[in-house]
Motif scaffolding. Structure first.
Motif, PDB file in Angstrom:
ATOM      1  N   LYS A 122       1.089   6.188  -1.017  1.00  0.00           N
ATOM      2  CA  LYS A 122       0.712   5.777   0.337  1.00  0.00           C
ATOM      3  C   LYS A 122      -0.435   4.771   0.321  1.00  0.00           C
ATOM      4  N   LYS A 123      -0.747   4.224  -0.847  1.00  0.00           N
ATOM      5  CA  LYS A 123      -1.850   3.280  -0.967  1.00  0.00           C
ATOM      6  C   LYS A 123      -1.617   2.033  -0.112  1.00  0.00           C
ATOM      7  N   LEU A 124      -0.363   1.713   0.195  1.00  0.00           N
ATOM      8  CA  LEU A 124      -0.048   0.519   0.973  1.00  0.00           C
ATOM      9  C   LEU A 124      -0.514   0.628   2.413  1.00  0.00           C
ATOM     10  N   LEU A 125      -0.936   1.812   2.870  1.00  0.00           N
ATOM     11  CA  LEU A 125      -1.362   1.982   4.263  1.00  0.00           C
ATOM     12  C   LEU A 125      -2.750   1.407   4.508  1.00  0.00           C
ATOM     13  N   LEU A 126      -3.495   1.119   3.430  1.00  0.00           N
ATOM     14  CA  LEU A 126      -4.838   0.567   3.588  1.00  0.00           C
ATOM     15  C   LEU A 126      -4.763  -0.944   3.801  1.00  0.00           C
ATOM     16  N   ASP A 127      -5.256  -1.405   4.965  1.00  0.00           N
ATOM     17  CA  ASP A 127      -5.274  -2.841   5.253  1.00  0.00           C
ATOM     18  C   ASP A 127      -6.575  -3.486   4.802  1.00  0.00           C
TER      19      ASP A 127
END
Length: 715
Positions: free
Chosen positions: A155-160
């Motif tokens: 879920k690391k892609l959720l950090l903008d």
């Protein structure tokens, strides 16, 4: 038998009619069953082929779509601007000073999250220092976007924006939602922006390949590194590179395939856009979203993909529906325990399940068709197979169904036929009893036997079992058959002797054609190797020997050479004095005809040297070898001769003539094909008046002293 002889002719005829009727019923049952099986087989094959064609279209269309999408996005101004900004911001971070707690946090993440899971799927224990980032920019970004990212793995892609107020994070906050939306909308696993030096300056998913360099980093031998290397060599837009599935370490060695395209700003090469292709998309196409029955595949049918390495590129139905049962089947057929463990670990058969069936082999040779074969579970199936037309990928597609399920209806039909046949036989029994009272004619037995003789069955005999005129007639008939049998046996014996004589002169293939009446045998044959050899010092030796000794010596050598031709799959064409000529690939095509011929020549030299040692002689061989096309045929009318002609033959003879004793001269073609297997050295050009120059090569003398390994067997 004595009881049967005592029965009346009427009873015998009834029994005969019943036996004939029973045989007829059995034959008709078999014919009906066979016809039904054939029709049902064709129906299932048509169904499988239709389904295979539909899946082929879907898969090829999918790859064409992502090809076009990758090419289009690589030219999009948003992507062009993004890689420029990310590259600039990445360069600024190279001047950063990284706090010690950043490195500690990164090391902790790799030890507890990444390497622990990677070790379960890889052999050996991964070394921490081999994977952690080295440059300041890489460590800075992996800390903020991976190690210190509050979102869990996956879920690391959720950090903008990590809030560090760097130029990189400001650019990331603007572009990341756009690229994340592209990945989610089009079903990609990940998206990469890679600068022209091979450094990953941006990814959506934020795995450990983020910030690494595919030229000298920890993943420089991955298939994505291969795609990056090929794309960096592209000279313009419109280029797209697809690489096949391989275990990908940043994804914990899960199977991964990639597609990459160059990014240009005008004529300036900026970097590479790459996508990690999803396994689920391909599986959904091949499994019909796991709706096999609705697709017409019943309880045992499936469609799947296989690569050129004979490993699956889509998941097995049986692994999806019953993982434990599938694992037991794999264990029962001898599958490696480590492979079964990995299939359980990854919950997929992609790149793990080997499928080396007849259908796969045929399809990899570019053929499509249908066959009844054993599948990768060693279970009989009806299989429809074909190659796929996808640039960069050598895959094949198969649609299969278990034979037991396909033929279930025919088994039911066979049971009904047996019941019907039993009732019909009972009716025939009654009819036979009525007919024998009218048509009792014992002479029919004699007619039936005579017909068998007319058809060539000279073992037929008539046993009357009575002492009347029928008995005398039977004896006379049997005597006549005995005479015919004796004559037939004599003719057969003479034919066998003639056939043995022909086989001693010609190869089995040519002998067969001659036996079939083919008297004008002339063939143009490609890809053969021709060998000429000549015994040096033999003529001089014959002056000091008796004729019997000369013939015995030469016979011993030629016999040994003949045995070697059988070992290496060559065919002896002829011997002329002390000369010997043989060809490989003539009547039996050989892909390795040139290697077989060279190995044969090496063993000839070894044998002659051993022969000299045993006999106290000083003989040696001159050998010339060439490969190419020849004309072969039989000449002569009363005394037949099978020979070969052409430039290939002439060049081999010229090489032999120019060759010094104890050496092997080979043509340029032989050297080009086998330079990876033998050590060659150039002899130079052979010039003869009126003929073209000929470049000759020879195997280095150090090789000639080595015996041919006995472990290498030619079949």
């Amino acid at each position: 038998m004595q009881l049967l002889n005592q029965l009346s002719i009427k009873t015998k005829l009834i029994v005969m009619l019943l036996v004939v009727s029973l045989c007829a019923m059995l034959a008709s049952t078999l014919i009906c069953s066979s016809a039904g099986r054939s029709i049902l087989t064709q129906k299932v094959f048509n169904q499988l082929t239709s389904l295979r064609a539909a899946k082929t279209y879907q898969i090829q269309d999918y790859f064409e779509s992502i090809n076009n999408h990758s090419q289009t996005l690589s030219e999009d101004l948003t992507v062009v601007g993004a890689i420029q900004e990310f590259k600039t911001a990445y360069g600024e971070l190279e001047k950063s000073t990284i706090p010690a707690d950043f490195d500690a946090k990164i090391d902790t993440y790799y030890r507890t999250q990444f390497l622990t899971k990677l070790a379960r799927t890889n052999q050996g224990s991964p070394v921490l220092a081999s994977y952690t980032p080295k440059t300041a920019a890489a460590r800075y970004l992996q800390y903020h976007y991976i190690a210190a990212n509050p979102n869990p793995v996956g879920k690391k892609l959720l950090l903008d924006n990590p809030g560090d107020d760097s130029a990189y994070s400001r650019a990331h906050a603007r572009y990341h939602p756009i690229f994340r939306n592209i990945v989610e909308k089009y079903g990609y696993y990940d998206m990469f922006l890679i600068d022209r030096e091979g450094t990953v300056v941006y990814t959506v998913f934020k795995e450990t390949d983020f910030t690494t360099n595919f030229t000298n980093g920890p993943y420089n031998e991955s298939n994505l590194a291969s795609a990056v290397k090929a794309t960096r060599q592209a000279k313009g837009t419109g280029y797209v590179k697809i690489v096949d599935f391989k275990p990908y370490s940043p994804s914990y060695s899960a199977p991964a395939a990639f597609i990459a395209a160059p990014i240009f700003n005008g004529s300036e090469f900026l970097g590479i856009l790459a996508f990690q292709l999803p396994v689920d998309k391909i599986n959904n196409v091949m499994t019909g979203n796991k709706n096999w029955k609705q697709s017409g595949l019943g309880d045992s049918g499936e469609t799947y993909l296989v690569g050129s390495d004979y490993l699956m590129r889509s998941a097995s139905r049986f692994q999806i529906e019953d993982p434990e049962g599938h694992a037991k089947i794999l264990a029962s057929i001898g599958t490696d325990e480590k492979t079964i463990k990995k299939i359980k670990e990854f919950n997929t058969t992609i790149l793990l399940q080997e499928v080396k069936t007849t259908g796969v082999k045929e399809a990899l040779f570019g053929k499509q068709g249908t066959q009844a074969i054993d599948d990768y579970r060693n279970i009989p199936v009806l299989s429809s197979y074909a190659p796929l037309d996808i640039d960069g990928l050598k895959w094949v597609i198969l649609a299969e169904m278990d034979v037991s399920e396909a033929y279930a209806s025919i088994h039911s039909f066979e049971q009904k036929v047996v019941i019907g046949a039993t009732l019909i036989i009972a009716l025939i029994t009654l009819v036979a009893m009525w007919l024998t009272a009218i048509f009792v004619k014992p002479i029919k037995m004699l007619i039936a036997s005579a017909r068998k003789v007319g058809a060539g069955d000279f073992d037929a005999a008539v046993t009357s079992g009575s002492q009347d005129e029928f008995g005398d007639l039977a004896k006379s008939f049997n005597q006549t058959i005995g005479s015919l049998r004796a004559e037939t046996q004599l003719i057969d014996r003479e034919n066998r002797e003639n056939e043995a004589l022909v086989l001693s002169i010609f190869s089995p293939a040519i002998a067969k054609r001659l036996k079939q009446g083919d008297r004008e045998i002339a063939d143009q044959i490609s890809n053969v190797s021709v060998l000429f050899s000549d015994l040096d010092q033999f003529t001089k030796l014959t002056k000091s020997m008796s004729p019997q000794e000369v013939v015995s010596l030469l016979n011993e050598l030629v016999t040994a050479f003949d045995e070697m031709t059988e070992k290496y799959g060559l065919e002896k064409i002829k011997t002329i004095g002390d000369g010997y000529m043989a060809v490989c690939g003539l009547n039996v095509p050989r892909l390795d005809h040139d290697k077989r011929t060279v190995d044969f020549a090496l063993e000839m030299l070894v044998f002659v040297r051993r022969f000299n040692y045993e006999k106290g002689l000083h003989l040696d061989l001159r050998i010339g070898i060439n490969s190419g096309d020849v004309v072969a045929g039989v000449i002569g009318k009363n005394k037949l001769l099978y020979d070969v002609w052409g430039d290939t033959v002439n060049i081999a003879n010229r090489l032999k003539s120019a060759c010094p004793p104890g050496a092997i001269f080979l043509s340029q073609d032989i050297c080009d094909r086998l330079h990876d297997l033998y050590d060659f050295e150039m002899v130079g050009e052979i010039q003869e008046p009126g003929k073209e120059k000929l470049v000759a090569w020879q195997i280095k003398s150090s090789k000639l002293s080595v015996s041919v390994p006995e472990a290498e067997v030619y079949e």
